[in-house]
Design a protein around this motif. Structure first.
Motif, PDB file in Angstrom:
ATOM      1  N   SER A   1       0.758  -1.244   0.000  1.00  0.00           N
ATOM      2  CA  SER A   1       0.000   0.000   0.000  1.00  0.00           C
ATOM      3  C   SER A   1       0.789   1.294   0.000  1.00  0.00           C
ATOM      4  CB  SER A   1      -0.946   0.002   1.212  1.00  0.00           C
ATOM      5  OG  SER A   1      -1.741   1.141   1.199  1.00  0.00           O
ATOM      6  N   THR A   2       2.031   1.289  -0.472  1.00  0.00           N
ATOM      7  CA  THR A   2       2.658   2.599  -0.632  1.00  0.00           C
ATOM      8  C   THR A   2       2.021   3.226  -1.878  1.00  0.00           C
ATOM      9  OG1 THR A   2       4.537   1.927  -2.014  1.00  0.00           O
ATOM     10  CG2 THR A   2       4.758   1.609   0.355  1.00  0.00           C
ATOM     11  N   PRO A   3       1.772   4.519  -1.864  1.00  0.00           N
ATOM     12  CA  PRO A   3       0.965   5.133  -2.920  1.00  0.00           C
ATOM     13  C   PRO A   3       1.572   4.942  -4.308  1.00  0.00           C
ATOM     14  CG  PRO A   3       1.459   6.715  -1.172  1.00  0.00           C
ATOM     15  CD  PRO A   3       2.259   5.496  -0.880  1.00  0.00           C
TER      16      PRO A   3
ATOM     17  N   GLN B   1      14.437   2.355  -1.563  1.00  0.00           N
ATOM     18  CA  GLN B   1      13.391   3.367  -1.404  1.00  0.00           C
ATOM     19  C   GLN B   1      12.989   3.520   0.061  1.00  0.00           C
ATOM     20  OE1 GLN B   1      13.596   4.706  -4.299  1.00  0.00           O
ATOM     21  NE2 GLN B   1      11.755   4.208  -5.471  1.00  0.00           N
ATOM     22  N   MET B   2      13.830   4.173   0.839  1.00  0.00           N
ATOM     23  CA  MET B   2      13.535   4.330   2.258  1.00  0.00           C
ATOM     24  C   MET B   2      12.139   4.910   2.501  1.00  0.00           C
ATOM     25  SD  MET B   2      14.522   3.825   5.212  1.00  0.00           S
ATOM     26  CE  MET B   2      14.838   4.382   6.859  1.00  0.00           C
ATOM     27  N   GLY B   3      11.775   5.886   1.697  1.00  0.00           N
ATOM     28  CA  GLY B   3      10.466   6.520   1.857  1.00  0.00           C
ATOM     29  C   GLY B   3       9.328   5.518   1.701  1.00  0.00           C
ATOM     30  N   MET B   4       9.554   4.501   0.887  1.00  0.00           N
ATOM     31  CA  MET B   4       8.544   3.451   0.704  1.00  0.00           C
ATOM     32  C   MET B   4       8.660   2.415   1.822  1.00  0.00           C
ATOM     33  SD  MET B   4       7.066   4.510  -2.011  1.00  0.00           S
ATOM     34  CE  MET B   4       7.470   6.208  -1.666  1.00  0.00           C
ATOM     35  N   PHE B   5       9.887   2.171   2.274  1.00  0.00           N
ATOM     36  CA  PHE B   5      10.076   1.186   3.358  1.00  0.00           C
ATOM     37  C   PHE B   5       9.274   1.589   4.596  1.00  0.00           C
ATOM     38  CE2 PHE B   5      14.699   0.382   1.726  1.00  0.00           C
ATOM     39  CZ  PHE B   5      14.187  -0.283   0.634  1.00  0.00           C
ATOM     40  N   VAL B   6       9.370   2.858   4.953  1.00  0.00           N
ATOM     41  CA  VAL B   6       8.703   3.277   6.188  1.00  0.00           C
ATOM     42  C   VAL B   6       7.187   3.201   6.030  1.00  0.00           C
ATOM     43  CG1 VAL B   6       8.893   5.727   5.611  1.00  0.00           C
ATOM     44  CG2 VAL B   6       8.524   5.062   7.959  1.00  0.00           C
ATOM     45  N   ARG B   7       6.693   3.523   4.852  1.00  0.00           N
ATOM     46  CA  ARG B   7       5.241   3.427   4.629  1.00  0.00           C
ATOM     47  C   ARG B   7       4.793   1.967   4.713  1.00  0.00           C
ATOM     48  NH1 ARG B   7       6.967   7.713   1.283  1.00  0.00           N
ATOM     49  NH2 ARG B   7       5.602   9.532   1.203  1.00  0.00           N
ATOM     50  N   ALA B   8       5.563   1.084   4.083  1.00  0.00           N
ATOM     51  CA  ALA B   8       5.191  -0.335   4.093  1.00  0.00           C
ATOM     52  C   ALA B   8       5.257  -0.895   5.508  1.00  0.00           C
ATOM     53  CB  ALA B   8       6.112  -1.124   3.161  1.00  0.00           C
ATOM     54  N   LEU B   9       6.283  -0.482   6.256  1.00  0.00           N
ATOM     55  CA  LEU B   9       6.395  -1.001   7.625  1.00  0.00           C
ATOM     56  C   LEU B   9       5.247  -0.469   8.493  1.00  0.00           C
ATOM     57  CD1 LEU B   9       8.015  -2.781   9.548  1.00  0.00           C
ATOM     58  CD2 LEU B   9       9.369  -0.771  10.173  1.00  0.00           C
ATOM     59  N   ALA B  10       4.880   0.796   8.291  1.00  0.00           N
ATOM     60  CA  ALA B  10       3.740   1.354   9.041  1.00  0.00           C
ATOM     61  C   ALA B  10       2.468   0.564   8.722  1.00  0.00           C
ATOM     62  CB  ALA B  10       3.556   2.830   8.695  1.00  0.00           C
ATOM     63  N   TYR B  11       2.335   0.189   7.482  1.00  0.00           N
ATOM     64  CA  TYR B  11       1.173  -0.604   7.054  1.00  0.00           C
ATOM     65  C   TYR B  11       1.192  -1.975   7.726  1.00  0.00           C
ATOM     66  CZ  TYR B  11      -1.764  -3.252   3.714  1.00  0.00           C
ATOM     67  OH  TYR B  11      -2.713  -4.053   3.130  1.00  0.00           O
ATOM     68  N   MET B  12       2.353  -2.624   7.723  1.00  0.00           N
ATOM     69  CA  MET B  12       2.459  -3.963   8.316  1.00  0.00           C
ATOM     70  C   MET B  12       2.224  -3.922   9.820  1.00  0.00           C
ATOM     71  SD  MET B  12       5.792  -5.332   6.350  1.00  0.00           S
ATOM     72  CE  MET B  12       5.803  -5.618   4.597  1.00  0.00           C
ATOM     73  N   LEU B  13       2.830  -2.935  10.497  1.00  0.00           N
ATOM     74  CA  LEU B  13       2.642  -2.830  11.947  1.00  0.00           C
ATOM     75  C   LEU B  13       1.173  -2.573  12.261  1.00  0.00           C
ATOM     76  CD1 LEU B  13       5.759  -0.695  12.977  1.00  0.00           C
ATOM     77  CD2 LEU B  13       5.430  -3.157  13.323  1.00  0.00           C
ATOM     78  N   SER B  14       0.519  -1.761  11.441  1.00  0.00           N
ATOM     79  CA  SER B  14      -0.896  -1.462  11.669  1.00  0.00           C
ATOM     80  C   SER B  14      -1.735  -2.719  11.507  1.00  0.00           C
ATOM     81  CB  SER B  14      -1.374  -0.404  10.676  1.00  0.00           C
ATOM     82  OG  SER B  14      -0.721   0.822  10.914  1.00  0.00           O
ATOM     83  N   PHE B  15      -1.516  -3.433  10.425  1.00  0.00           N
ATOM     84  CA  PHE B  15      -2.295  -4.637  10.148  1.00  0.00           C
ATOM     85  C   PHE B  15      -1.910  -5.791  11.076  1.00  0.00           C
ATOM     86  CE2 PHE B  15      -3.811  -3.276   5.866  1.00  0.00           C
ATOM     87  CZ  PHE B  15      -5.120  -3.668   6.015  1.00  0.00           C
ATOM     88  N   GLY B  16      -0.623  -5.913  11.337  1.00  0.00           N
ATOM     89  CA  GLY B  16      -0.154  -7.080  12.080  1.00  0.00           C
ATOM     90  C   GLY B  16      -0.299  -8.337  11.240  1.00  0.00           C
ATOM     91  N   GLU B  17       0.209  -9.416  11.799  1.00  0.00           N
ATOM     92  CA  GLU B  17       0.157 -10.697  11.096  1.00  0.00           C
ATOM     93  C   GLU B  17      -1.289 -11.092  10.812  1.00  0.00           C
ATOM     94  OE1 GLU B  17      -0.070 -15.172  11.125  1.00  0.00           O
ATOM     95  OE2 GLU B  17      -0.822 -13.791  12.646  1.00  0.00           O
ATOM     96  N   ASP B  18      -2.160 -10.877  11.788  1.00  0.00           N
ATOM     97  CA  ASP B  18      -3.570 -11.234  11.626  1.00  0.00           C
ATOM     98  C   ASP B  18      -4.240 -10.366  10.560  1.00  0.00           C
ATOM     99  OD1 ASP B  18      -2.968  -9.151  13.416  1.00  0.00           O
ATOM    100  OD2 ASP B  18      -4.902  -9.307  14.427  1.00  0.00           O
ATOM    101  N   GLY B  19      -3.932  -9.096  10.569  1.00  0.00           N
ATOM    102  CA  GLY B  19      -4.572  -8.179   9.632  1.00  0.00           C
ATOM    103  C   GLY B  19      -4.120  -8.392   8.191  1.00  0.00           C
ATOM    104  N   VAL B  20      -2.827  -8.726   8.021  1.00  0.00           N
ATOM    105  CA  VAL B  20      -2.330  -8.984   6.661  1.00  0.00           C
ATOM    106  C   VAL B  20      -3.115 -10.156   6.060  1.00  0.00           C
ATOM    107  CG1 VAL B  20      -0.358  -9.853   5.341  1.00  0.00           C
ATOM    108  CG2 VAL B  20      -0.036  -8.021   7.006  1.00  0.00           C
ATOM    109  N   ARG B  21      -3.340 -11.188   6.893  1.00  0.00           N
ATOM    110  CA  ARG B  21      -4.085 -12.351   6.398  1.00  0.00           C
ATOM    111  C   ARG B  21      -5.546 -11.974   6.106  1.00  0.00           C
ATOM    112  NH1 ARG B  21      -2.201 -15.674   9.390  1.00  0.00           N
ATOM    113  NH2 ARG B  21      -3.497 -15.164  11.187  1.00  0.00           N
TER     114      ARG B  21
END
Lengths: 445, 517
Positions: B293-295, B353-373
């Motif tokens: 979900s990075t734009p 792409q550090m700017g994309m890394f942080v967005r992707a990590l924010a997305y993963m932390l928000s969703f968590g393992e359960d949310g990604v699934r």
């Protein structure tokens, strides 16, 4: 979960409509042994506040460029970006759009790409430009491949003033696409003594060079052209276009540049944007997306992606490049900043950068033991110090100063350990320069 | 340059004096608005100094105007209003994955400790940044079940290049570089796959898909030989189907001494449910701008980290990441300091792409393992829901069968109407929707590939299906003009793409100069 709209009831109702009892029935094509209930070792979901805390803690362990006197360059530069730029690129209509495949509802993106191409062509002194590449280094590698296609030769000669990481990108692509590279030795102020023959497709030179030096490239262009080769000019500091004669006016055939300096932040190295410009006669060999003007059914002016018969989605294995997604939003940031600046503003900005670099060079040259070794430069130059550059830069951090990039970080083992690359931009104040000189004096004492 | 009577304002077919239609405002090019001797940025004049530019000082005019801040805002805001975007409505481009872009991610990317750090600062001043990259790489290796990841590729196609170079390097290391020159690619593949293989000097051998769009292990076995270096396969494939034979395909490739490259563009269907490493995949890029979900930003920037199997891991490109005994983190930037590893080289100047890394990590932390699934499941649920709602209206090339995160239709339901997939798509614009991916994959006639993503609510999907049904019915009724003249309500009518390609105009030329030419 805040990003997922369905309620449990919605999911049940939808599964009912589909006619299955559970979502796993929709994964029926996946052999059962590969379908997992959970993935080990990963945490569960977090609230927005907790994510902010976690990432905020990581961010706090870094020293931002804006928080200290800052003088690092070498292909990434700390410039002031007007607030307007960041506001515009965060507008939903730009940020959350896709590549403009449906031009009737993507004229916003397409028109700014057309404006971007116009700006890039004017800055570089070339006739045509594409809608951006990933960054300066990948653009440089694509330029070399393009030169091979144009000349039907396969040897690139890389001038010694090319950023070593750019060189490494070109070498990597060349090696695995079975092309040849000749590397010329790297040293400050090296002369144009070149091995060029009838197998050479291009000479790649950086301007300003990685040591900061600038010089007239006309003789190099003539040498290339006499031998049926192209001159590729690589620019890693786009603000320099406001102060230095354009590569196009000196005979360049392809100009590639890192566009980060205009409109884009440092971002630890990415995302950035590659500028790519060339002569009209080589247009069909240019890689990347290109935006062109046309009309709609009512005769109104509009813009579309064009010349796509060069591209991978049409030509597949015969394409000029495999590039698809590029740097659209970074190109928008560039365009907005350039729109605010105009050439008048860019020239003033470039003048201020140069003035600050000259002031810094004079200040550092007055520190005992320090020698400025670049006679002609734009906003970056090389100093020679009596101690290894890495030690000095490390010690300067303890004085709260990021004093540049030690040459040994880019040229390890090349005997350039006592050199440091130092950049100055409009953000540096007189106090910054004084602090640097004073700290350097202490470190060398 | 301030001439308001330029061609946009006198266009044919406009019913107002200005050409504007309410909120749809004609906007000239910035070059037709501003003046070259004006600037919208206040830059201070330096104290007197002596230039050290030598003989290369620029003296020519570039022809680039500057606009004041209000003019700049208005120009780019007006232009923005001519764009469709995810925040406007469903953006069902199959294979492209247009999902919601959380604004938290934007905020995190703009923290000074993330957005304002230099790639070549001393590493002791960027330990948090390297830690962030390591955390993201842990997520990627855990979700894929693969041991190593290259972070630097800048987009999907760049990731393909990374993965395929690693395969070449591994083949070279085995002394087979001269014999293994063929890469197998199914007909249904993204164009980037054959383009990447060809860039690396491989020849491409096509593999035909089954009627249902999937590839049989038997077909792969028949094409295998000592000349094959690798196969490039998209899974789930571009028809929206999971490749049921994939484990058998990877086993066959490995047995023959070849590697399996997986195009990870569709990882968002299975993230958190299936680990590609378990399927025997050797390398796969992950489009952070799709699955995480990075734009998309109107065409980038993206990011395409590549995960590697154990056999390819040693060849991953520079820079590498390491943690020493004291917890100090290091980015290894040179081959000489890479220890046992044999990095194949470098793909970009810095670290990715550090700017994309942080967005992707924010997305993963928000969703968590359960949310990604859950997101993967919802994406698949949404596609199947649309399939069911539209099954009696639109035609599916392989019959009405379960799909993954995208559902594929073809033009058969338009047969006899004289309305093409393109006409149908343009009519969707008039209904306020972005069209689906058209004419891709190439293996299906008049393909329409719909990917709703997990971001769409049931209500949104119902509305979308309602509109498609209404259009399909109109087509079957013979309401041809509605399609042939579409779009009628967009900022522009259909554009002449042939003219753009035949007489390329790629930059602005002032009228005076145009006349002279």
């Amino acid at each position: 979960m805040r990003y997922l709209p369905h309620t449990a009831e919605d999911r049940r109702a939808m599964l009912g409509t589909i006619g299955v009892g559970s979502v796993n029935e929709l994964f029926a094509d996946v052999p059962g042994e590969f379908l997992l209930d959970r993935i080990e070792g990963l945490p569960g979901h977090k609230s927005e506040m907790h994510v902010e805390r976690a990432l905020g803690a990581l961010a706090a362990r870094n020293i931002p460029a804006g928080s200290v006197p800052f003088f690092a360059g070498c292909g990434a530069y700390k410039h002031h970006v007007p607030a307007t730029v960041d506001h515009i690129i965060q507008r939903s209509e730009y940020m959350t759009a896709y590549t403009p495949y449906q031009p009737e509802i993507a004229q916003g993106t397409l028109q700014y790409l057309f404006e971007f191409q116009t700006q890039v062509a004017a800055l570089t002194g070339m006739e045509v430009a594409n809608a951006s590449m990933y960054d300066g280094s990948t653009a440089a590698a694509e330029a070399v491949l393009m030169a091979h296609r144009v000349t039907k030769r396969k040897k690139a000669v890389l001038f010694g003033n090319l950023h070593p990481h750019y060189r490494a990108v070109i070498e990597t692509i060349s090696r695995y696409s079975e092309h040849d590279v000749v590397d010329l030795p790297s040293a400050p102020n090296a002369e144009f003594g070149l091995e060029i023959d009838d197998k050479t497709s291009c000479i790649v030179v950086q301007y300003p060079g990685v040591f900061g030096g600038v010089r007239d490239l006309t003789p190099l262009a003539e040498l290339a052209h006499r031998n049926g080769a192209l001159l590729i000019v690589v620019v890693t500091e786009a603000v320099s276009f406001g102060a230095l004669r354009s590569p196009g006016s000196m005979g360049a055939d392809i100009v590639v540049a890192e566009g980060q300096s205009i409109g884009n932040g440092l971002n630890f190295g990415g995302p950035y944007l590659g500028l790519f410009a060339t002569r009209k006669k080589f247009l069909r060999q240019m890689p990347g997306r290109i935006c062109g003007e046309t009309v709609d059914e009512d005769g109104k002016r509009g813009f579309v992606l064009t010349l796509s018969t060069r591209e991978q989605h049409i030509r597949r294995d015969k394409a000029t490049s495999n590039i698809c997604t590029n740097s659209g939003l970074c190109a928008l940031a560039f365009t907005v900043h350039m729109t605010l600046l105009g050439e008048t503003g860019l020239k003033k900005l470039a003048r201020l950068n140069h003035a600050n670099a000259v002031a810094l060079a004079d200040r550092l040259a007055a520190v005992p033991g320090v020698e400025v070794v670049t006679p002609h430069f734009f906003n970056e130059f090389t100093i020679r110090t009596p101690k290894p550059g890495t030690e000095i830069i490390d010690a300067l951090v303890d004085h709260g100063i990021i004093g540049g990039v030690p040459a040994s970080r880019l040229f390890p083992g090349d005997g350039l350990d006592e050199l440091i690359f130092v950049a100055a931009t409009e953000v540096n104040t007189n106090e910054d320069r004084e602090a640097y000189a004073a700290a350097l004096r202490e470190v060398l004492a | 340059m301030n001439d308001v009577s330029h061609k946009n304002f006198t266009s044919a077919g406009s019913v107002t004096a200005t050409g504007n239609r309410g909120l749809q405002i004609e906007e000239p090019l910035l070059f037709e608005i501003g003046s070259t001797n004006f600037t919208g940025v206040d830059v201070e004049e330096p104290e007197a100094f002596e230039s050290r530019l030598g003989d290369v000082e620029r003296t020519d005019m570039m022809g680039l105007p500057g606009l004041s801040e209000p003019e700049t805002m208005r120009h780019f805001v007006r232009l923005s209003q001519k764009n469709y975007a995810i925040d406007t409505g469903i953006f069902p481009l199959g294979s492209c994955t247009m999902k919601h872009n959380p604004r938290l991610n934007e905020k995190m990317a703009r923290l000074p400790g993330i957005g304002d750090i230099h790639p070549l600062q001393p590493q002791k001043t960027v330990q948090g940044a390297i830690e962030l990259m390591m955390q993201l790489s842990d997520w990627l290796t855990s979700l894929t079940g693969m041991p190593a990841v290259a972070m630097s590729p800048k987009a999907g196609a760049h990731g393909e290049l990374c993965g395929m170079i690693a395969i070449r390097a591994a083949i070279e290391a085995k002394g087979e570089a001269d014999t293994r020159r063929v890469v197998l690619v199914p007909d249904s593949a993204h164009g980037t796959n054959p383009a990447t293989a060809a860039l690396l000097g491989f020849s491409v051998r096509s593999i035909e898909a089954e009627k249902d769009g999937t590839v049989r292990a038997s077909a792969v076995r028949e094409s295998l030989g000592p000349d094959v270096a690798a196969m490039m396969l998209t899974n789930p494939n571009t028809c929206g189907l999971f490749e049921p034979d994939i484990a058998e395909i990877s086993a066959a490739l490995h047995e023959a001494g070849a590697y399996l490259y997986c195009d990870g563009a569709n990882f968002n269907a299975i993230a958190g449910k299936v680990r590609p490493g378990d399927l025997g995949i050797d390398a796969m890029h992950i489009n952070l701008h799709k699955t995480f979900s990075t734009p998309h930003g109107g065409g980038g920037p993206g990011a395409g980290p590549v995960v590697f199997s154990k056999s390819l891991a040693p060849f991953a490109p520079l820079p590498l990441m390491a943690r020493d005994g004291d917890g100090k983190l290091e980015l290894i930037e040179e081959k000489a300091s890479s220890g046992e590893a044999r990095p194949f080289g470098r793909l970009t100047a810095f670290h990715g792409q550090m700017g994309m890394f942080v967005r992707a990590l924010a997305y993963m932390l928000s969703f968590g393992e359960d949310g990604v699934r859950q997101a993967s499941e919802d994406a698949v649920l949404n596609a199947n829901y649309l399939r069911k709602l539209l099954k009696d209206t639109m035609s599916q090339p392989f019959g009405d069968r379960v799909c993954m995160h995208e559902v594929l239709f073809d033009e058969a339901f338009l047969k006899g109407t004289d309305i093409s997939t393109l006409d149908f798509a343009k009519a969707m614009i008039d209904e306020g929707f972005h069209p689906m991916t058209m004419y891709f994959p190439l293996v299906v006639h008049g393909a329409m590939l719909v990917e709703p993503t997990e971001s769409e609510s049931k209500r949104s999907l119902d509305q979308f299906a309602y509109a498609l049904k209404a259009l399909a019915n109109a087509a079957k009724r013979g309401d041809k003009d509605r399609f042939k003249s579409a779009p009628r309500f967009a900022p522009l009518r259909r554009l002449d793409e042939t003219r753009a390609a035949r007489q390329p105009i790629l930059s602005y030329t002032p009228p005076a100069q145009q006349a002279a030419e």
